[in-house]
Design an enzyme around this catalytic site. Structure first.
Site, mmCIF file in Angstrom:
data_model
loop_
_atom_site.group_PDB
_atom_site.id
_atom_site.type_symbol
_atom_site.label_atom_id
_atom_site.label_comp_id
_atom_site.label_asym_id
_atom_site.label_seq_id
_atom_site.Cartn_x
_atom_site.Cartn_y
_atom_site.Cartn_z
ATOM 1 N N PHE A 59 46.116 27.253 35.069
ATOM 2 C CA PHE A 59 46.722 26.998 33.772
ATOM 3 C C PHE A 59 47.940 27.898 33.623
ATOM 4 C CE2 PHE A 59 42.828 24.899 33.278
ATOM 5 C CZ PHE A 59 42.917 24.048 32.186
ATOM 6 N N GLY A 62 52.701 28.458 28.302
ATOM 7 C CA GLY A 62 53.609 29.438 27.702
ATOM 8 C C GLY A 62 54.303 30.254 28.771
ATOM 9 N N TYR A 64 53.115 32.212 30.857
ATOM 10 C CA TYR A 64 52.359 32.357 32.091
ATOM 11 C C TYR A 64 52.938 31.506 33.222
ATOM 12 C CZ TYR A 64 48.555 35.273 30.351
ATOM 13 O OH TYR A 64 47.822 36.330 29.878
ATOM 14 N N ASP A 143 42.898 31.856 38.116
ATOM 15 C CA ASP A 143 43.914 32.358 37.191
ATOM 16 C C ASP A 143 45.285 32.308 37.859
ATOM 17 O OD1 ASP A 143 42.371 32.807 35.000
ATOM 18 O OD2 ASP A 143 42.337 34.995 35.168
ATOM 19 N N HIS A 165 33.098 40.345 39.004
ATOM 20 C CA HIS A 165 34.263 40.905 38.326
ATOM 21 C C HIS A 165 34.617 42.266 38.926
ATOM 22 C CE1 HIS A 165 36.970 42.274 35.191
ATOM 23 N NE2 HIS A 165 36.850 41.126 34.550
ATOM 24 N N PRO A 166 35.887 42.472 39.295
ATOM 25 C CA PRO A 166 36.257 43.738 39.936
ATOM 26 C C PRO A 166 36.168 44.947 39.012
ATOM 27 C CG PRO A 166 38.215 42.470 39.392
ATOM 28 C CD PRO A 166 37.042 41.572 39.131
ATOM 29 N N TYR A 168 33.727 45.621 36.912
ATOM 30 C CA TYR A 168 32.375 46.027 36.512
ATOM 31 C C TYR A 168 31.360 46.019 37.644
ATOM 32 C CZ TYR A 168 34.406 45.176 31.934
ATOM 33 O OH TYR A 168 35.229 45.213 30.843
ATOM 34 N N GLU A 235 34.734 33.193 29.562
ATOM 35 C CA GLU A 235 34.058 34.098 30.491
ATOM 36 C C GLU A 235 32.663 34.462 29.992
ATOM 37 O OE1 GLU A 235 36.140 37.223 33.032
ATOM 38 O OE2 GLU A 235 35.290 38.429 31.383
#
Length: 286
Positions: A59, A62, A64, A143, A165-166, A168, A235
Site C-alpha cells: 500500500f 499518500g 508513502y 509494508d 516482530h523485530p 519484541y 496488527e
C-alpha cells in the site's frame, strides 16, 4: 499435495542443529525460519518445478508512494527469484507508480488518518484475493516503506505464515503490545500469545489468507461500529487471529528488521527491513 511434500523435506534435524542460539520450532511444532535452518538449493529444487505464482501486496498511499521505487527495485533482486511473481500496488497516486513489468495498480482513496489506511488493508486484500483464487498460489502482504537486502524465497512458503516482530522478539509476553481491552475483538488476555507478530509482513496460501483477511476485516468493522479501535489496528487483530489459528510457519525477524536497530548477533542476515523515516512528514495525522 503441495504442503505434504514441503513438510517431508523441512525442517531437517541436522539443519536445525546448526542453530543453537535461537528457537527454531514453535511449541506446536511449526518451523521458525532463520539463516542456516534451510538449504536454499533444495528448497528451490522442490518448489520451482511446480510453476507456482507468488503475489505480493503493498500500500503506497499518500506520501508513502515515495518508498515504492526502492521497494520494487529491491524486490526484483531478492524476492522469489526464478518464480512467477506479481506485485499489486494499492495507491491513491497511480501516476507516481514506476512502470515496472508484473506490477498491477489498484486505485484506492486517500485518508486523513493513517490508522484508517492500516485498517482498510485487510478488506482490500480480501477483495483482491477473491479475484486471484484461481491464478495465484501464495501471497505475502508487505509494508512499502521497506527494502529487500537478501533472499526471500521458497523457504518462506507455508499455508499460514507469520513474521516475528523485530521490536519484541526478545521480550517476555508481558511486554507485548497486544490489545488488552476486553471490549475489542482483538483482545488478548495476559496469559495469551505465543509471539508478537508484525503487521508489516504476513502471508500464506490464497485460501488461508482469504480466511485471515475476512476475519480481521470483519472484527475491525464490528469494533468500529461500537466505537472501538484496537491499539495497533490491523496488527492487533492479526495477532489475535494468529493466537486462535496457529501459523504453519513462522519467519524470524530477518524477514522484517528495522534499519534503525543495531544488528543483533543472532541476525546473520537481514532479508527485508523498514527504512528510517520521519513519521511526522509522511503520516497525515501525526
Amino acid at each position: 499435495g503441495l504442503i505434504k511434500v514441503y513438510l517431508i523435506f523441512w525442517p531437517k534435524s541436522e539443519q536445525n542443529l546448526l542453530r543453537t542460539d535461537v528457537v527454531t520450532v514453535t511449541p506446536w511444532l511449526a518451523p521458525i525460519v532463520w539463516e542456516s535452518t534451510f538449504d536454499p538449493v533444495l528448497m528451490d529444487a522442490i518448489f520451482k518445478p511446480q510453476n507456482l505464482t507468488i503475489a505480493a501486496t503493498v500500500f503506497a498511499v499518500g506520501k508513502y508512494v515515495q518508498f515504492l521505487k526502492d521497494f520494487l527495485k529491491t524486490s526484483e533482486q531478492f524476492f522469489f527469484i526464478g518464480f512467477n511473481v506479481h506485485i499489486y500496488v494499492f495507491t491513491d497516486r497511480p501516476n507516481d507508480v514506476p512502470k515496472v513489468q508484473l506490477v498491477s495498480v489498484r486505485v484506492v482513496q486517500s485518508s486523513q488518518r493513517w490508522q484508517e489506511i492500516s485498517a482498510r488493508r485487510m478488506e482490500m486484500v480480501h477483495t483482491l484475493l477473491l479475484e486471484l483464487s484461481d491464478s495465484t498460489h501464495f501471497i505475502f502482504c508487505l509494508d512499502v516503506d521497506s527494502k529487500f537486502h537478501g533472499r526471500w524465497g521458497s523457504e518462506s512458503l507455508g499455508e499460514l505464515v507469520a513474521v516475528v516482530h523485530p521490536g519484541y522478539y526478545g521480550n517476555p509476553r508481558s511486554r507485548f503490545p497486544f490489545e488488552r481491552r476486553t471490549k475489542s475483538r482483538a483482545y488478548m488476555a495476559p496469559s495469551d500469545g505465543d509471539f508478537y507478530y508484525c503487521g508489516g509482513a504476513f502471508g500464506g496460501s490464497v485460501d488461508q489468507v482469504l480466511a485471515l483477511t475476512q476475519t480481521c476485516s470483519k472484527n475491525y468493522r464490528d469494533d468500529e461500529k461500537e466505537g472501538v479501535e484496537a491499539a495497533w489496528q490491523e496488527e492487533s487483530h492479526l495477532n489475535r487471529y494468529f493466537w486462535e489459528n496457529k501459523p504453519s510457519k513462522v519467519l524470524s525477524p530477518e524477514y522484517l528488521w528495522q534499519d534503525f536497530k543495531p544488528r543483533n548477533p543472532e541476525i546473520r542476515i537481514i532479508r527485508f527491513s523498514g527504512v528510517i523515516k520521519n513519521y511526522a512528514a509522511i503520516r497525515p495525522n501525526v
